[in-house]
Write an enzyme that holds these catalytic residues in place. Structure first.
Site, short mmCIF file in Angstrom:
data_model
loop_
_atom_site.label_atom_id
_atom_site.label_comp_id
_atom_site.label_asym_id
_atom_site.label_seq_id
_atom_site.Cartn_x
_atom_site.Cartn_y
_atom_site.Cartn_z
N PRO A 124 0.84 -1.20 0.00
CA PRO A 124 0.00 0.00 0.00
C PRO A 124 0.87 1.24 0.00
O PRO A 124 1.84 1.33 0.76
CB PRO A 124 -0.79 -0.14 1.31
CG PRO A 124 0.09 -0.97 2.20
CD PRO A 124 0.81 -1.91 1.29
N GLN B 237 -6.55 -0.96 3.30
CA GLN B 237 -5.79 -0.54 4.48
C GLN B 237 -6.46 0.64 5.17
O GLN B 237 -6.90 1.59 4.52
CB GLN B 237 -4.36 -0.15 4.10
CG GLN B 237 -3.50 0.14 5.34
CD GLN B 237 -2.08 0.50 5.01
OE1 GLN B 237 -1.81 1.62 4.60
NE2 GLN B 237 -1.16 -0.45 5.18
N CYS C 113 3.41 3.51 8.27
CA CYS C 113 3.66 4.79 7.59
C CYS C 113 4.46 5.73 8.49
O CYS C 113 4.07 6.00 9.62
CB CYS C 113 2.34 5.44 7.20
SG CYS C 113 2.57 7.03 6.35
N ARG D 124 7.90 1.06 -3.63
CA ARG D 124 8.40 2.14 -4.50
C ARG D 124 9.00 1.64 -5.81
O ARG D 124 8.96 2.34 -6.82
CB ARG D 124 9.43 2.97 -3.73
CG ARG D 124 8.82 3.83 -2.62
CD ARG D 124 9.88 4.52 -1.79
NE ARG D 124 10.69 3.55 -1.05
CZ ARG D 124 11.92 3.76 -0.60
NH1 ARG D 124 12.50 4.93 -0.82
NH2 ARG D 124 12.57 2.83 0.08
#
Length: 323
Positions: free
Chosen positions: A16, A70, A100, A225
């Protein structure tokens, strides 16, 4: 790998990513082989659920594959309510964000900030698991900072309270995305729990995926990424893990077709104003290798109309093919 009743087709998962893994991107990644593509995080605060941005994230029924959504927040009751809301809108798996590192998330005590408070972690996990009948998964980092890598403790809390799979990014919150991911903590976590463990962080090639799986003993790997502007990485990784053979990079014509499809999808998903703006960052990622000086990207970022963007991209690739 299995998550509750769901048997994944392979052990390669799309991570995510806020502002990235929207419906259009997830569909692309799944088509290229990702067994699971987890949605960008959705706030557990019901006050923002009716915003256009949130509404775009909440329609899950039309997706292909397993729908993993999420949620992020720090209040156990709100997190439970958000889980229920998303299940009612088609979510088949609920993923809790405790990974995060962004300031705007952490200042609300959400994301990886929660790793400082194991008791609150337990309350949130228990509330969400008890609120829904679908599997609940958790994404964490290895700890708060390098001196406080408490990932093993958090993993045990997760397992003891019903989490059915755990994704671990090999950095602490304090590390953000700097330096290199470390996999020792992930390996130790895998040795200390019986639920599936998914290794995440700096997996940029098929060979690196093989190394991380072997080194950590993890059940799956998660790519984030490295898939930006390169959704075909899932095809490369799945093929390499299955055969040991390296796939050739896609031809420039295929890159063009993938990117045009992606941009059209963003225009359709977000509309004629927001769609072209969101497309800019994705085009920048796709063309990072070909437009290293950023000349075309600078020109492209000034285009406001979707059809003009598509025309400009076609012209760019025609010129690229002619060189």
């Amino acid at each position: 790998m299995r998550i509750g009743p769901y048997q994944l087709e392979n052990n390669v998962i799309c991570a995510p990513m806020a502002g990235v893994t929207d419906y259009t991107f997830r569909e692309l990644c799944r088509r290229f082989g990702a067994a699971l593509a987890v949605s960008e995080m959705m706030s557990s605060n019901p006050l923002v659920w009716q915003s256009e941005k949130s509404l775009n994230r909440m329609t899950h029924q039309d997706e292909s594959g397993i729908r993993s959504i999420q949620i992020a927040g720090a209040d156990p009751e709100q997190m439970a309510e958000a889980a229920v809301f998303n299940v009612e809108h088609g979510a088949q798996i609920i993923d809790i964000n405790m990974g995060c590192p962004a300031k705007k998330v952490n200042k609300k005590l959400a994301g990886s900030a929660l790793l400082q408070y194991p008791e609150l972690v337990e309350q949130i996990v228990r509330a969400v698991v008890n609120a829904v009948k679908v599997p609940v998964t958790l994404k964490i980092r290895t700890g708060w900072d390098p001196e406080h890598r408490n990932g093993v403790h958090i993993a045990r809390i997760a397992q003891d309270n019903g989490i059915q799979a755990l994704a671990v990014h090999g950095r602490t919150k304090a590390c953000m995305y700097k330096g290199e991911a470390e996999y020792d903590t992930i390996r130790t976590i895998k040795q200390n729990v019986s639920i599936p463990v998914i290794a995440n962080g700096d997996i940029t090639t098929a060979e690196k995926a093989r190394f991380v799986l072997d080194y950590t003993g993890a059940d799956a790997i998660m790519i984030g990424r490295a898939a930006q502007g390169r959704p075909w990485i899932f095809r490369e990784v799945v093929h390499y893990l299955a055969t040991g053979q390296t796939l050739a990079a896609p031809a420039i014509s295929e890159v063009r077709d993938i990117m045009l499809e992606h941009v059209r999808g963003l225009h359709q998903l977000y509309g004629e104003v927001l769609g072209p703006r969101i497309a800019r960052k994705h085009v920048g990622w796709y063309l990072a290798e070909h437009d290293s000086e950023g000349v075309f990207r600078s020109e492209f970022n000034g285009i406001e109309q979707g059809n003009v963007q598509l025309d400009a991209l076609n012209v760019y690739f025609e010129q690229l093919a002619a060189t």
